[in-house]
Write a protein that holds these residues in place. Structure first.
Motif: not given
Length: 302
Positions: A184-195, A242-246
Protein backbone atom coordinates in the motif's frame (compact mmCIF):
# COMPACT_ATOMS: atom_id res chain seq x y z
CA UNK A 1 -7.99 25.42 27.66
CA UNK A 2 -4.83 27.55 27.73
CA UNK A 3 -1.35 26.07 28.22
CA UNK A 4 -1.16 26.85 31.94
CA UNK A 5 -4.62 25.41 32.64
CA UNK A 6 -3.81 22.29 30.64
CA UNK A 7 -0.55 21.81 32.55
CA UNK A 8 -2.26 22.07 35.92
CA UNK A 9 -5.11 19.78 34.80
CA UNK A 10 -2.58 16.99 34.25
CA UNK A 11 -1.85 16.94 37.98
CA UNK A 12 -5.11 15.03 38.48
CA UNK A 13 -3.10 11.92 37.59
CA UNK A 14 -1.16 10.58 40.55
CA UNK A 15 0.81 7.97 38.58
CA UNK A 16 3.77 9.51 36.71
CA UNK A 17 3.49 7.25 33.66
CA UNK A 18 -0.20 8.11 33.26
CA UNK A 19 0.59 11.80 33.63
CA UNK A 20 3.34 11.48 31.01
CA UNK A 21 0.96 9.69 28.65
CA UNK A 22 -1.73 12.34 29.15
CA UNK A 23 0.85 15.04 28.41
CA UNK A 24 1.88 13.26 25.21
CA UNK A 25 -1.75 13.14 24.07
CA UNK A 26 -2.13 16.92 24.21
CA UNK A 27 1.39 18.35 23.88
CA UNK A 28 1.83 20.95 21.11
CA UNK A 29 4.22 20.12 18.29
CA UNK A 30 7.49 22.00 17.77
CA UNK A 31 7.41 21.81 13.97
CA UNK A 32 4.70 23.48 11.90
CA UNK A 33 4.28 21.28 8.85
CA UNK A 34 1.42 19.63 7.01
CA UNK A 35 2.69 16.19 8.01
CA UNK A 36 2.77 16.85 11.78
CA UNK A 37 0.56 14.36 13.62
CA UNK A 38 -2.02 15.80 16.01
CA UNK A 39 -3.35 13.10 18.38
CA UNK A 40 -6.29 15.33 19.35
CA UNK A 41 -7.77 14.74 15.90
CA UNK A 42 -8.07 11.01 16.56
CA UNK A 43 -8.28 10.46 20.31
CA UNK A 44 -11.71 9.27 21.48
CA UNK A 45 -13.76 11.80 23.43
CA UNK A 46 -13.51 9.69 26.60
CA UNK A 47 -9.76 9.09 26.55
CA UNK A 48 -9.26 11.05 29.79
CA UNK A 49 -11.83 8.78 31.44
CA UNK A 50 -9.78 5.79 30.30
CA UNK A 51 -6.59 7.33 31.68
CA UNK A 52 -8.33 8.07 34.98
CA UNK A 53 -9.43 4.44 35.22
CA UNK A 54 -5.89 3.24 34.52
CA UNK A 55 -4.60 5.70 37.11
CA UNK A 56 -6.96 4.42 39.80
CA UNK A 57 -6.94 0.76 38.73
CA UNK A 58 -3.55 -0.06 37.17
CA UNK A 59 -4.61 -3.68 36.67
CA UNK A 60 -6.96 -2.49 33.89
CA UNK A 61 -4.16 -0.77 31.94
CA UNK A 62 -1.96 -2.39 29.27
CA UNK A 63 0.67 -4.27 31.33
CA UNK A 64 3.66 -2.98 29.36
CA UNK A 65 2.66 0.60 30.21
CA UNK A 66 3.84 -0.08 33.77
CA UNK A 67 7.11 -1.75 32.85
CA UNK A 68 10.12 -0.22 34.63
CA UNK A 69 10.81 3.33 33.47
CA UNK A 70 13.72 3.72 31.10
CA UNK A 71 16.25 6.50 31.52
CA UNK A 72 16.62 6.73 27.73
CA UNK A 73 13.89 9.21 27.01
CA UNK A 74 13.44 8.19 23.37
CA UNK A 75 12.70 4.55 24.22
CA UNK A 76 10.29 5.57 26.97
CA UNK A 77 8.41 7.94 24.67
CA UNK A 78 8.12 5.19 22.06
CA UNK A 79 6.40 3.00 24.66
CA UNK A 80 3.96 5.79 25.57
CA UNK A 81 3.31 6.48 21.88
CA UNK A 82 2.55 2.83 21.24
CA UNK A 83 0.00 2.83 24.07
CA UNK A 84 -1.56 6.06 22.80
CA UNK A 85 -1.94 4.75 19.27
CA UNK A 86 -2.77 1.12 19.94
CA UNK A 87 -4.69 1.15 23.22
CA UNK A 88 -6.27 4.60 23.32
CA UNK A 89 -6.91 5.15 19.61
CA UNK A 90 -7.28 1.54 18.49
CA UNK A 91 -4.90 1.85 15.54
CA UNK A 92 -3.24 -1.26 14.14
CA UNK A 93 0.53 -1.19 14.62
CA UNK A 94 1.86 -2.95 11.55
CA UNK A 95 5.58 -2.52 12.23
CA UNK A 96 7.78 -0.71 14.72
CA UNK A 97 11.52 -0.04 14.80
CA UNK A 98 11.96 -1.64 11.38
CA UNK A 99 15.54 -1.12 10.26
CA UNK A 100 16.26 -0.40 6.60
CA UNK A 101 19.64 -1.66 5.46
CA UNK A 102 21.70 -2.20 2.36
CA UNK A 103 24.42 -4.80 2.26
CA UNK A 104 26.93 -2.27 3.54
CA UNK A 105 25.07 0.16 5.79
CA UNK A 106 21.97 0.98 7.80
CA UNK A 107 19.99 3.71 6.05
CA UNK A 108 17.57 4.34 8.89
CA UNK A 109 14.64 2.95 10.81
CA UNK A 110 10.87 3.22 10.59
CA UNK A 111 9.66 4.13 14.08
CA UNK A 112 6.04 3.08 13.47
CA UNK A 113 4.06 1.83 10.47
CA UNK A 114 0.35 2.09 11.30
CA UNK A 115 -3.08 1.51 9.84
CA UNK A 116 -5.26 4.58 10.32
CA UNK A 117 -8.80 3.24 10.89
CA UNK A 118 -10.36 6.56 9.83
CA UNK A 119 -8.70 6.71 6.40
CA UNK A 120 -7.94 2.95 6.19
CA UNK A 121 -4.53 4.01 4.90
CA UNK A 122 -1.02 3.19 6.05
CA UNK A 123 0.97 5.86 7.85
CA UNK A 124 4.66 6.02 8.74
CA UNK A 125 5.25 7.96 11.99
CA UNK A 126 8.66 9.28 12.99
CA UNK A 127 8.69 10.51 16.58
CA UNK A 128 11.02 12.49 18.84
CA UNK A 129 10.72 14.59 21.99
CA UNK A 130 13.07 17.56 21.99
CA UNK A 131 14.34 20.37 24.21
CA UNK A 132 16.16 23.34 22.69
CA UNK A 133 17.71 26.47 24.20
CA UNK A 134 17.82 29.70 22.20
CA UNK A 135 21.26 31.33 21.97
CA UNK A 136 21.42 34.80 20.39
CA UNK A 137 24.25 35.41 17.92
CA UNK A 138 25.88 38.70 16.96
CA UNK A 139 25.94 38.06 13.23
CA UNK A 140 23.00 35.86 12.37
CA UNK A 141 19.77 34.24 13.50
CA UNK A 142 19.30 32.68 16.94
CA UNK A 143 20.68 29.18 17.21
CA UNK A 144 18.55 26.68 19.12
CA UNK A 145 20.77 24.06 20.77
CA UNK A 146 19.85 20.92 22.65
CA UNK A 147 21.39 20.39 26.11
CA UNK A 148 23.93 18.33 24.19
CA UNK A 149 24.95 21.18 21.92
CA UNK A 150 25.69 18.86 19.01
CA UNK A 151 21.91 18.70 18.58
CA UNK A 152 20.24 21.73 16.98
CA UNK A 153 16.63 22.50 16.14
CA UNK A 154 17.31 23.48 12.53
CA UNK A 155 19.37 20.35 11.89
CA UNK A 156 16.84 18.04 13.53
CA UNK A 157 13.90 19.64 11.72
CA UNK A 158 15.66 19.26 8.37
CA UNK A 159 16.57 15.65 9.13
CA UNK A 160 13.02 14.79 10.20
CA UNK A 161 11.43 16.39 7.13
CA UNK A 162 13.93 15.48 4.43
CA UNK A 163 15.25 12.10 5.59
CA UNK A 164 13.45 10.32 8.42
CA UNK A 165 9.90 11.00 7.30
CA UNK A 166 10.78 10.15 3.70
CA UNK A 167 12.21 6.70 4.38
CA UNK A 168 9.19 4.89 2.92
CA UNK A 169 9.83 6.61 -0.43
CA UNK A 170 13.19 4.90 -0.79
CA UNK A 171 13.39 1.81 -3.01
CA UNK A 172 15.24 -0.05 -0.23
CA UNK A 173 12.30 0.51 2.11
CA UNK A 174 9.74 -0.48 -0.51
CA UNK A 175 11.68 -3.71 -1.04
CA UNK A 176 11.62 -4.47 2.71
CA UNK A 177 7.88 -3.78 2.89
CA UNK A 178 7.23 -5.89 -0.20
CA UNK A 179 9.05 -8.81 1.40
CA UNK A 180 6.58 -8.45 4.30
CA UNK A 181 3.62 -8.38 1.91
CA UNK A 182 3.02 -4.63 2.29
CA UNK A 183 2.36 -2.84 -1.00
CA UNK A 184 0.00 0.00 0.00
CA UNK A 185 1.06 3.63 -0.39
CA UNK A 186 2.30 5.09 2.88
CA UNK A 187 1.62 8.59 4.23
CA UNK A 188 4.51 10.18 6.18
CA UNK A 189 3.89 11.78 9.59
CA UNK A 190 6.15 13.34 12.20
CA UNK A 191 5.44 13.77 15.90
CA UNK A 192 7.88 16.07 17.72
CA UNK A 193 6.62 17.68 20.93
CA UNK A 194 8.95 19.33 23.42
CA UNK A 195 10.00 22.69 24.86
CA UNK A 196 11.89 25.76 23.68
CA UNK A 197 13.85 27.51 26.43
CA UNK A 198 14.35 31.24 26.15
CA UNK A 199 17.26 33.19 27.69
CA UNK A 200 15.88 35.19 30.60
CA UNK A 201 17.45 38.53 29.66
CA UNK A 202 17.95 38.50 25.89
CA UNK A 203 15.72 38.57 22.83
CA UNK A 204 15.72 35.61 20.48
CA UNK A 205 14.24 34.82 17.09
CA UNK A 206 12.13 31.78 16.28
CA UNK A 207 12.57 29.80 13.07
CA UNK A 208 9.63 29.92 10.65
CA UNK A 209 9.20 26.19 11.20
CA UNK A 210 8.18 26.53 14.88
CA UNK A 211 4.54 26.34 15.91
CA UNK A 212 2.93 29.34 17.59
CA UNK A 213 1.67 27.31 20.57
CA UNK A 214 4.95 25.55 21.46
CA UNK A 215 5.74 24.95 25.12
CA UNK A 216 8.34 27.23 26.69
CA UNK A 217 10.77 27.51 29.58
CA UNK A 218 13.80 29.66 30.40
CA UNK A 219 17.52 29.03 30.70
CA UNK A 220 20.43 30.59 32.61
CA UNK A 221 24.14 30.07 33.10
CA UNK A 222 24.90 28.46 36.46
CA UNK A 223 27.39 31.21 37.32
CA UNK A 224 24.65 33.85 36.97
CA UNK A 225 22.41 32.27 39.61
CA UNK A 226 24.49 32.99 42.71
CA UNK A 227 22.15 35.73 43.90
CA UNK A 228 18.91 34.35 42.45
CA UNK A 229 16.17 32.74 44.54
CA UNK A 230 16.13 29.09 43.54
CA UNK A 231 14.65 27.82 46.80
CA UNK A 232 11.58 26.37 45.04
CA UNK A 233 13.54 24.62 42.30
CA UNK A 234 13.64 20.83 41.94
CA UNK A 235 15.91 18.99 39.56
CA UNK A 236 14.09 16.85 36.98
CA UNK A 237 15.74 13.59 36.03
CA UNK A 238 14.82 11.60 32.95
CA UNK A 239 12.21 10.36 32.17
CA UNK A 240 10.53 13.07 34.24
CA UNK A 241 11.56 15.67 31.69
CA UNK A 242 8.13 14.78 30.33
CA UNK A 243 5.99 17.25 32.19
CA UNK A 244 4.60 18.31 34.43
CA UNK A 245 6.21 17.41 37.76
CA UNK A 246 4.53 17.37 41.16
CA UNK A 247 5.48 16.23 44.65
CA UNK A 248 4.15 16.23 48.18
CA UNK A 249 7.40 17.28 49.89
CA UNK A 250 8.53 20.90 49.92
CA UNK A 251 11.42 21.72 47.55
CA UNK A 252 14.87 21.35 49.08
CA UNK A 253 16.68 24.67 48.58
CA UNK A 254 20.08 23.23 49.53
CA UNK A 255 19.73 20.39 47.03
CA UNK A 256 18.85 22.81 44.22
CA UNK A 257 21.82 25.03 45.05
CA UNK A 258 24.17 22.01 45.18
CA UNK A 259 22.95 20.86 41.76
CA UNK A 260 23.55 24.30 40.26
CA UNK A 261 27.14 24.17 41.56
CA UNK A 262 27.45 20.64 40.14
CA UNK A 263 26.41 21.92 36.70
CA UNK A 264 29.28 24.39 36.70
CA UNK A 265 31.80 21.93 38.13
CA UNK A 266 30.93 19.00 35.85
CA UNK A 267 30.02 20.97 32.73
CA UNK A 268 26.69 19.18 32.31
CA UNK A 269 23.34 21.02 31.88
CA UNK A 270 20.45 20.21 34.25
CA UNK A 271 16.72 20.77 34.01
CA UNK A 272 14.75 22.20 36.93
CA UNK A 273 11.08 22.69 37.74
CA UNK A 274 10.15 25.86 39.60
CA UNK A 275 7.50 24.63 42.04
CA UNK A 276 4.47 26.32 43.55
CA UNK A 277 2.15 25.16 46.33
CA UNK A 278 -1.36 24.18 45.23
CA UNK A 279 -3.70 23.89 48.20
CA UNK A 280 -6.48 22.18 46.20
CA UNK A 281 -4.03 19.44 45.24
CA UNK A 282 -2.34 19.42 48.65
CA UNK A 283 1.04 19.41 47.03
CA UNK A 284 3.73 21.22 45.07
CA UNK A 285 3.35 21.46 41.31
CA UNK A 286 5.53 22.66 38.47
CA UNK A 287 4.84 26.28 37.47
CA UNK A 288 7.81 26.83 35.14
CA UNK A 289 10.93 25.14 33.79
CA UNK A 290 14.56 26.23 33.78
CA UNK A 291 17.59 24.75 32.09
CA UNK A 292 20.84 25.61 33.86
CA UNK A 293 24.00 25.29 31.77
CA UNK A 294 27.73 25.57 32.52
CA UNK A 295 29.65 28.72 31.66
CA UNK A 296 31.29 27.23 28.54
CA UNK A 297 28.03 25.98 26.99
CA UNK A 298 27.38 25.62 24.05
CA UNK A 299 31.00 26.30 23.09
CA UNK A 300 34.26 26.64 24.97
CA UNK A 301 33.54 30.29 25.73
CA UNK A 302 30.46 32.39 26.51
Amino acid sequence: MDTTSARFALHRFKTPVIRHLAWLCQAPQLVATSISFQPSEFLPADYLTTLTRWDNHPETAPPYLFAPMEKRLGHYVERLYEVMLGDLMGWEIVLKNQQIRTEKQTLGELDFLLRNPVSAGLEHHEIAIKYYLGVPTSNGPTKWYGPNARDRLDLKTHHMLSHQSQMTQRPETRNVLAELGIYDPVKPRIFMPGYLFYPSKETVELPDTVTDNHLTGKWRYAADLDTEDTSHWVRLNKPHWIGPWNQSDAPDADSARATIHWVEAEGIPALFADMTWQAELNGWVEADRWFVVPNNWPHNHR
